[in-house]
Every structure is written in C-alpha cells, then in structure tokens.
Design a protein around this motif. Structure first.
Motif, PDB file in Angstrom:
ATOM      1  N   PRO A   1       8.682   4.035  -6.852  1.00 10.75           N
ATOM      2  CA  PRO A   1       8.673   2.866  -7.746  1.00 10.75           C
ATOM      3  C   PRO A   1       7.669   2.945  -8.897  1.00 10.75           C
ATOM      4  O   PRO A   1       7.787   2.192  -9.862  1.00 10.75           O
ATOM      5  N   GLY A   2       6.677   3.839  -8.794  1.00 10.53           N
ATOM      6  CA  GLY A   2       5.649   3.929  -9.831  1.00 10.53           C
ATOM      7  C   GLY A   2       4.680   2.757  -9.753  1.00 10.53           C
ATOM      8  O   GLY A   2       4.861   1.830  -8.944  1.00 10.53           O
ATOM      9  N   TYR A  16      -7.752  -2.683  -2.526  1.00  9.97           N
ATOM     10  CA  TYR A  16      -6.958  -3.026  -3.717  1.00  9.97           C
ATOM     11  C   TYR A  16      -5.518  -2.569  -3.484  1.00  9.97           C
ATOM     12  O   TYR A  16      -5.264  -1.435  -3.077  1.00  9.97           O
ATOM     13  N   ALA A  50      -9.266   4.802  -1.226  1.00 13.39           N
ATOM     14  CA  ALA A  50     -10.735   4.783  -1.207  1.00 13.39           C
ATOM     15  C   ALA A  50     -11.238   6.008  -0.431  1.00 13.39           C
ATOM     16  O   ALA A  50     -12.197   6.676  -0.837  1.00 13.39           O
TER      17      ALA A  50
END
Ligand code: ADP
Length: 224
Positions: free
Chosen positions: A156-157, A171, A189
């Motif tokens: 999906p990018g 995030y 991370a």
C-alpha cells in the motif's frame, strides 16, 4: 514519561479484553460451545499481543545496555535464506512471491541476534502490509564501498508525511492495519537502533499505492 505512558496505554487494551472475558466467564459461563470458543480465541489473541509487546520491549532494552559487537562475522546470505523461509510460512495464505538475491561472499561484522531482528522486522513488515499476490524482493549486495540490505514490496505504500516518524516508538501510519496484522509499533524503532549500532543508516522510499523500499547501508569497515 512519555514512553511509560505509551507502554501502559498499549498494555491496557488487551488487558481490558482479557479481564472482561474472565469476569463474564466466572459470573456466567457460556452454555454453548461456540461462544465459549470465541471468548477463548479472543483472549488468546490479546495474550499473544502482550507477549509480542514484551518481547519487543526486551529487545530494545537489551540493545540499550549491551556493548556493541565488532568481532563476530555474520553470514548474512545464510541468515536471509532462513528469514525468507520464515516469511513464506508467515504469509502462506497471501500467495505472495518472495525473491532473494544475495552476495554469498559478503559478510558483516556485528551481532547476529540484532541483525536477525533487524532483517526479520523489515521482511515481516513487507509480508504483513502487502496484499495478496503481492511481490517482495529481498537483496543483499555491495554498492560502492558499502553493503546494502533492502526489502522492496508492491504493497500500500506510506504517505510522505509519515515517513520521518516511522522509527519513533509506537508510531503507526495505519493503526488499523498495524493492529490487525499483529503489530506492536516497535518494529522500526528496533530496526533503527540495530542499524545505528552497526554504524549503518536506514533509507525509506515509498509512494502510496505503489509500494515501499526499506534499505540499510553498512559502511566498509563493517564488511569482511
Ligand atoms: P508495526 O508493528 O505497527 O508494524 P513498525 O514500527 O514495524 O510497527 O512500523 C511502523 C509503521 O510503519 C506501521 O504501523 C505501518 O504503518 C508502517 N509500515 C512499516 N512497514 C511498512 C510496509 N512495508 N508497507 C506499508 N507500511 C509499512
């Protein structure tokens, strides 16, 4: 403080589901087998989610405290072969095509567990986020003086505004997709940390609906 509050938040929702079911079952056990099984299955999923979270947190904390490894020579090509097979098992229902191109002579000095975790996170993300019948290309080769590991998918990018934040803990560019596919929000991370500990750098290029490429560059002094 922010980190502790994020971890607590991540732990709270699976715990709420677990305690909710346990209260329900202890007050009034469901009579029909299907509701019982559904409850057990949901509890299992949530317990697994907490387990993944704890595993990722431990991986991060280990990297924060352990000394950096310089001497161990890691056979990256062999490691990638295993990771590709694992990825095929992980994504077997999606019928994706996963290819691997490796320079077998190219070895990296570093810590095998950290490199395993780095490569596995990027490959597994490609499998998790890419749709059925998608294509994933894994490469390990020399480019100029540097060694480059890359994973390219036609999934999906990621929209440009998210890219600078992706390696921040917890995030997520797409929260629903992350949760559905069992994400903890800590994978990138861990990737960033492990790359930095090997004196490397991460490059992300992605465009919506076309796919993403995650590349890790390692300097000449890490190659052997
Ligand atoms: P998660 O456990 O949520 O996958 P990560 O730290 O591994 O957490 O990745 C952060 C976010 O980056 C993901 O939530 C997802 O939105 C995005 N992402 C990572 N890899 C890909 C990919 N190959 N394709 C699309 N989005 C991705």
């Amino acid at each position: 403080t922010n980190f502790v509050s994020n971890v607590s938040h991540e732990m709270r929702s699976p715990l709420t589901v677990l305690t909710g079911y346990l209260e329900m079952f202890s007050d009034n056990a469901p009579k029909d087998e299907n509701s019982f099984k559904l409850g057990i299955n949901n509890m299992y999923q949530q317990a697994m989610r907490m387990q993944r979270l704890v595993t990722d947190l431990l991986a991060l904390s280990k990297m924060e405290t352990a000394p950096i490894e310089h001497k161990q020579k890691v056979d990256v090509a062999t490691l990638l072969l295993t990771l590709k097979e694992n990825a095929e098992v992980l994504g077997k229902e999606k019928h994706q095509t996963i290819t691997l191109e490796s320079d077998k002579k190219l070895k990296l000095r570093g810590n095998i567990d950290e490199l395993h975790s780095l490569f596995a996170n990027l490959i597994n993300n490609a499998v998790r986020y890419t749709q059925e019948n998608g294509n994933i290309k894994i490469k390990w080769k020399k480019k100029g003086d540097e060694a480059v590991f890359s994973v390219k998918d036609d999934g999906p990018g990621i929209a440009a505004q998210h890219i600078p934040h992706l390696t921040e803990r917890f995030y997520r560019a797409d929260i629903d997709r992350s949760r559905e596919s069992g994400g903890t929000g800590l994978g990138l991370a861990i990737v960033k940390y492990a790359i930095e500990r090997h004196d490397g750098r991460l490059a992300i290029s992605s465009s919506l609906d076309k796919g993403s490429t995650f590349s890790c560059y390692f300097p000449a002094q890490r190659i052997s």
